[in-house]
Design a protein around this motif. Sequence first.
Motif, PDB file in Angstrom:
ATOM      1  N   GLN A  74       9.028 -40.298   1.702  1.00  0.00           N
ATOM      2  CA  GLN A  74       9.919 -41.420   1.378  1.00  0.00           C
ATOM      3  C   GLN A  74      10.003 -41.637  -0.134  1.00  0.00           C
ATOM      4  OE1 GLN A  74      11.861 -42.903   3.683  1.00  0.00           O
ATOM      5  NE2 GLN A  74      10.955 -41.424   5.101  1.00  0.00           N
ATOM      6  N   VAL A  75       8.919 -41.331  -0.849  1.00  0.00           N
ATOM      7  CA  VAL A  75       8.941 -41.390  -2.320  1.00  0.00           C
ATOM      8  C   VAL A  75       9.958 -40.364  -2.834  1.00  0.00           C
ATOM      9  CG1 VAL A  75       7.602 -40.948  -4.427  1.00  0.00           C
ATOM     10  CG2 VAL A  75       6.576 -42.255  -2.547  1.00  0.00           C
ATOM     11  N   GLU A  76       9.923 -39.163  -2.254  1.00  0.00           N
ATOM     12  CA  GLU A  76      10.843 -38.098  -2.677  1.00  0.00           C
ATOM     13  C   GLU A  76      12.307 -38.475  -2.444  1.00  0.00           C
ATOM     14  OE1 GLU A  76       9.560 -34.577  -0.596  1.00  0.00           O
ATOM     15  OE2 GLU A  76       7.539 -34.722  -1.437  1.00  0.00           O
ATOM     16  N   SER A  77      12.558 -39.229  -1.374  1.00  0.00           N
ATOM     17  CA  SER A  77      13.952 -39.607  -1.068  1.00  0.00           C
ATOM     18  C   SER A  77      14.371 -40.885  -1.800  1.00  0.00           C
ATOM     19  CB  SER A  77      14.135 -39.785   0.440  1.00  0.00           C
ATOM     20  OG  SER A  77      13.424 -40.935   0.885  1.00  0.00           O
ATOM     21  N   GLY A  78      13.465 -41.468  -2.589  1.00  0.00           N
ATOM     22  CA  GLY A  78      13.801 -42.651  -3.376  1.00  0.00           C
ATOM     23  C   GLY A  78      13.672 -43.971  -2.637  1.00  0.00           C
ATOM     24  N   GLN A  79      13.128 -43.935  -1.415  1.00  0.00           N
ATOM     25  CA  GLN A  79      12.982 -45.165  -0.625  1.00  0.00           C
ATOM     26  C   GLN A  79      11.748 -45.972  -1.043  1.00  0.00           C
ATOM     27  OE1 GLN A  79      15.210 -46.268   1.954  1.00  0.00           O
ATOM     28  NE2 GLN A  79      16.380 -44.739   0.818  1.00  0.00           N
ATOM     29  N   ILE A  80      10.734 -45.279  -1.565  1.00  0.00           N
ATOM     30  CA  ILE A  80       9.477 -45.928  -1.958  1.00  0.00           C
ATOM     31  C   ILE A  80       9.135 -45.477  -3.371  1.00  0.00           C
ATOM     32  CG2 ILE A  80       6.968 -45.988  -1.528  1.00  0.00           C
ATOM     33  CD1 ILE A  80       7.558 -45.651   1.462  1.00  0.00           C
ATOM     34  N   GLY A  81       8.640 -46.414  -4.180  1.00  0.00           N
ATOM     35  CA  GLY A  81       8.122 -46.078  -5.515  1.00  0.00           C
ATOM     36  C   GLY A  81       6.607 -46.009  -5.464  1.00  0.00           C
ATOM     37  N   LEU A  82       6.046 -44.891  -5.882  1.00  0.00           N
ATOM     38  CA  LEU A  82       4.594 -44.696  -5.791  1.00  0.00           C
ATOM     39  C   LEU A  82       3.837 -45.741  -6.609  1.00  0.00           C
ATOM     40  CD1 LEU A  82       2.652 -42.783  -4.367  1.00  0.00           C
ATOM     41  CD2 LEU A  82       2.897 -41.184  -6.280  1.00  0.00           C
ATOM     42  N   ASP A  83       4.409 -46.138  -7.734  1.00  0.00           N
ATOM     43  CA  ASP A  83       3.735 -47.121  -8.592  1.00  0.00           C
ATOM     44  C   ASP A  83       4.425 -48.481  -8.555  1.00  0.00           C
ATOM     45  OD1 ASP A  83       1.541 -45.473  -9.638  1.00  0.00           O
ATOM     46  OD2 ASP A  83       3.181 -44.253 -10.428  1.00  0.00           O
ATOM     47  N   THR A  84       5.168 -48.733  -7.475  1.00  0.00           N
ATOM     48  CA  THR A  84       5.799 -50.040  -7.252  1.00  0.00           C
ATOM     49  C   THR A  84       4.798 -50.958  -6.540  1.00  0.00           C
ATOM     50  OG1 THR A  84       7.975 -49.009  -7.057  1.00  0.00           O
ATOM     51  CG2 THR A  84       7.727 -51.218  -6.115  1.00  0.00           C
ATOM     52  N   ALA A 101       0.052 -56.846  -8.127  1.00  0.00           N
ATOM     53  CA  ALA A 101      -0.874 -55.969  -8.855  1.00  0.00           C
ATOM     54  C   ALA A 101      -1.206 -54.687  -8.101  1.00  0.00           C
ATOM     55  CB  ALA A 101      -2.169 -56.728  -9.153  1.00  0.00           C
ATOM     56  N   ILE A 102      -1.187 -54.745  -6.759  1.00  0.00           N
ATOM     57  CA  ILE A 102      -1.550 -53.571  -5.941  1.00  0.00           C
ATOM     58  C   ILE A 102      -0.313 -52.700  -5.736  1.00  0.00           C
ATOM     59  CG2 ILE A 102      -2.328 -52.800  -3.660  1.00  0.00           C
ATOM     60  CD1 ILE A 102      -3.939 -55.439  -3.486  1.00  0.00           C
ATOM     61  N   THR A 103      -0.391 -51.443  -6.181  1.00  0.00           N
ATOM     62  CA  THR A 103       0.731 -50.523  -6.011  1.00  0.00           C
ATOM     63  C   THR A 103       0.557 -49.683  -4.746  1.00  0.00           C
ATOM     64  OG1 THR A 103      -0.316 -48.744  -7.256  1.00  0.00           O
ATOM     65  CG2 THR A 103       0.987 -50.345  -8.527  1.00  0.00           C
ATOM     66  N   VAL A 104       1.636 -49.002  -4.372  1.00  0.00           N
ATOM     67  CA  VAL A 104       1.585 -48.098  -3.216  1.00  0.00           C
ATOM     68  C   VAL A 104       0.520 -47.028  -3.441  1.00  0.00           C
ATOM     69  CG1 VAL A 104       2.904 -46.404  -1.875  1.00  0.00           C
ATOM     70  CG2 VAL A 104       3.997 -48.549  -2.614  1.00  0.00           C
ATOM     71  N   ARG A 105       0.460 -46.483  -4.660  1.00  0.00           N
ATOM     72  CA  ARG A 105      -0.553 -45.460  -4.974  1.00  0.00           C
ATOM     73  C   ARG A 105      -1.968 -45.989  -4.720  1.00  0.00           C
ATOM     74  NH1 ARG A 105      -0.371 -41.081  -8.565  1.00  0.00           N
ATOM     75  NH2 ARG A 105       1.548 -41.882  -9.519  1.00  0.00           N
ATOM     76  N   MET A 106      -2.231 -47.238  -5.111  1.00  0.00           N
ATOM     77  CA  MET A 106      -3.579 -47.815  -4.941  1.00  0.00           C
ATOM     78  C   MET A 106      -3.955 -47.941  -3.471  1.00  0.00           C
ATOM     79  SD  MET A 106      -3.472 -50.839  -7.784  1.00  0.00           S
ATOM     80  CE  MET A 106      -2.817 -50.508  -9.423  1.00  0.00           C
ATOM     81  N   LEU A 107      -2.961 -48.169  -2.610  1.00  0.00           N
ATOM     82  CA  LEU A 107      -3.243 -48.190  -1.174  1.00  0.00           C
ATOM     83  C   LEU A 107      -3.626 -46.790  -0.685  1.00  0.00           C
ATOM     84  CD1 LEU A 107      -0.258 -50.401   0.101  1.00  0.00           C
ATOM     85  CD2 LEU A 107      -2.639 -51.130  -0.202  1.00  0.00           C
ATOM     86  N   ILE A 108      -2.882 -45.781  -1.150  1.00  0.00           N
ATOM     87  CA  ILE A 108      -3.114 -44.424  -0.642  1.00  0.00           C
ATOM     88  C   ILE A 108      -4.463 -43.878  -1.125  1.00  0.00           C
ATOM     89  CG2 ILE A 108      -2.121 -42.130  -0.286  1.00  0.00           C
ATOM     90  CD1 ILE A 108       0.570 -43.162  -1.130  1.00  0.00           C
ATOM     91  N   ASN A 109      -4.861 -44.215  -2.369  1.00  0.00           N
ATOM     92  CA  ASN A 109      -6.134 -43.665  -2.872  1.00  0.00           C
ATOM     93  C   ASN A 109      -7.302 -44.663  -2.831  1.00  0.00           C
ATOM     94  OD1 ASN A 109      -5.851 -45.315  -5.150  1.00  0.00           O
ATOM     95  ND2 ASN A 109      -5.348 -43.639  -6.558  1.00  0.00           N
ATOM     96  N   HIS A 110      -7.128 -45.752  -2.105  1.00  0.00           N
ATOM     97  CA  HIS A 110      -8.205 -46.727  -1.851  1.00  0.00           C
ATOM     98  C   HIS A 110      -8.705 -47.427  -3.119  1.00  0.00           C
ATOM     99  CE1 HIS A 110      -8.543 -45.521   2.357  1.00  0.00           C
ATOM    100  NE2 HIS A 110      -8.652 -44.266   1.983  1.00  0.00           N
ATOM    101  N   THR A 111      -7.830 -47.648  -4.099  1.00  0.00           N
ATOM    102  CA  THR A 111      -8.235 -48.433  -5.276  1.00  0.00           C
ATOM    103  C   THR A 111      -7.573 -49.808  -5.285  1.00  0.00           C
ATOM    104  OG1 THR A 111      -6.500 -47.419  -6.650  1.00  0.00           O
ATOM    105  CG2 THR A 111      -8.699 -46.392  -6.708  1.00  0.00           C
ATOM    106  N   SER A 112      -7.123 -50.280  -4.113  1.00  0.00           N
ATOM    107  CA  SER A 112      -6.444 -51.588  -4.027  1.00  0.00           C
ATOM    108  C   SER A 112      -7.410 -52.759  -4.173  1.00  0.00           C
ATOM    109  CB  SER A 112      -5.722 -51.720  -2.684  1.00  0.00           C
ATOM    110  OG  SER A 112      -6.671 -51.827  -1.626  1.00  0.00           O
ATOM    111  N   GLY A 113      -8.674 -52.542  -3.839  1.00  0.00           N
ATOM    112  CA  GLY A 113      -9.643 -53.637  -3.799  1.00  0.00           C
ATOM    113  C   GLY A 113      -9.600 -54.440  -2.512  1.00  0.00           C
TER     114      GLY A 113
END
Length: 372
Positions: A74-84, A101-113
Amino acid sequence: MRKPLDPAELNAAMENVHRAGMPGLFAEVRDGDQVWRGAAGVADVATGRRVTADMRHRVGSITKTFTAAAVLRQVESGQIGLDTPIGRYLPRLVPGERGGAITVRMLINHTSGLAEYLPYAYPSLKAFPAVADTGPQSLDDNRLTRFHPTELIEMGVTAPAVGAPGGTPGVYSNTNYLLLGELLEQVTGTTAERCITRNVIERAGLRDTELPAGPYVNGEHSQIYEAWFGMIDPPRDYSVYDMSWVGPAASLISTVTDLNRFFGMLLAGEIVSPSSLTQMQRTVPVVSQEGKTIDYGLGLHPMKAPGQGTFWGHGGTVWGAGALAMTSADGKRQMSVAVNLQRWNRLDSSGKPQPHPIDDALTALHRVAMYG
């Protein structure tokens, strides 16, 4: 340097895991065009039915790689921003400052807190990670419980944070991946399960892989046995279980053959684009549920032995079942192993899990499978 596959050595390593106390296990190992499949032990301790290498199995958190790949598509198709910020997509689920403050990337790599919801959904696990103060009662109570992901997410979001958004080391949390499931639903207008099935499972041509709707494993499968650190003795069969407690974080059913096919295609850039794969392989330190600090990317985890090449993949456990799938960086050597007993380590007087012969036997099997 890797040695060619040695079927006799692999068979012996499998039998050693069974002899060490694992009821049953099965695996597929690939080296280029050479393929070895093997099984040892029983699928049912009551009847003595044997395990076979083509059985379907609950593979736990290996699901996370599939969910991460679906998000990156979905990031590739522009529907989701990895750092949004996730708050831009799901403001009600992650409100206020944290949502910003929590981005999509932080959810995927478990740095969301964000904290793990499981000790709140399962009252007898409330003391986790102080295992000695937990009990297995909730595992039985929730066999057929149908959780809604938003109620589990709320438990994780309202629990005390385990870190600042983007801080390292991150802390492994299933809350992150339930949010990713809701994100997929929000941007695609279909369920996370359908999105992952269409964009990842079907794209990879996997015939025996599914996100289950009900509590049963369809097709030939093993019974799966949970010991909960010796508190369930003898270990109890949890093969019938409603998997809504983990959904897009850990509910996948697959086979060792399908797992090798999926990770081979993923690392060849055939599931997500090569640039997305590069993002998946950018790692940060993350504290695992076992309390160890590991390197973790976007749904991918590297493993490396001294003097050996890097393997990429993921492991997983659910009540009673475990699996590990790893593929070499060049894609030529692959290993997928499934086991039908979990949390076999008993606790010592200080409440720490004691070493068990299964641990060393599994490590030896992984070493033979990956490096020869």
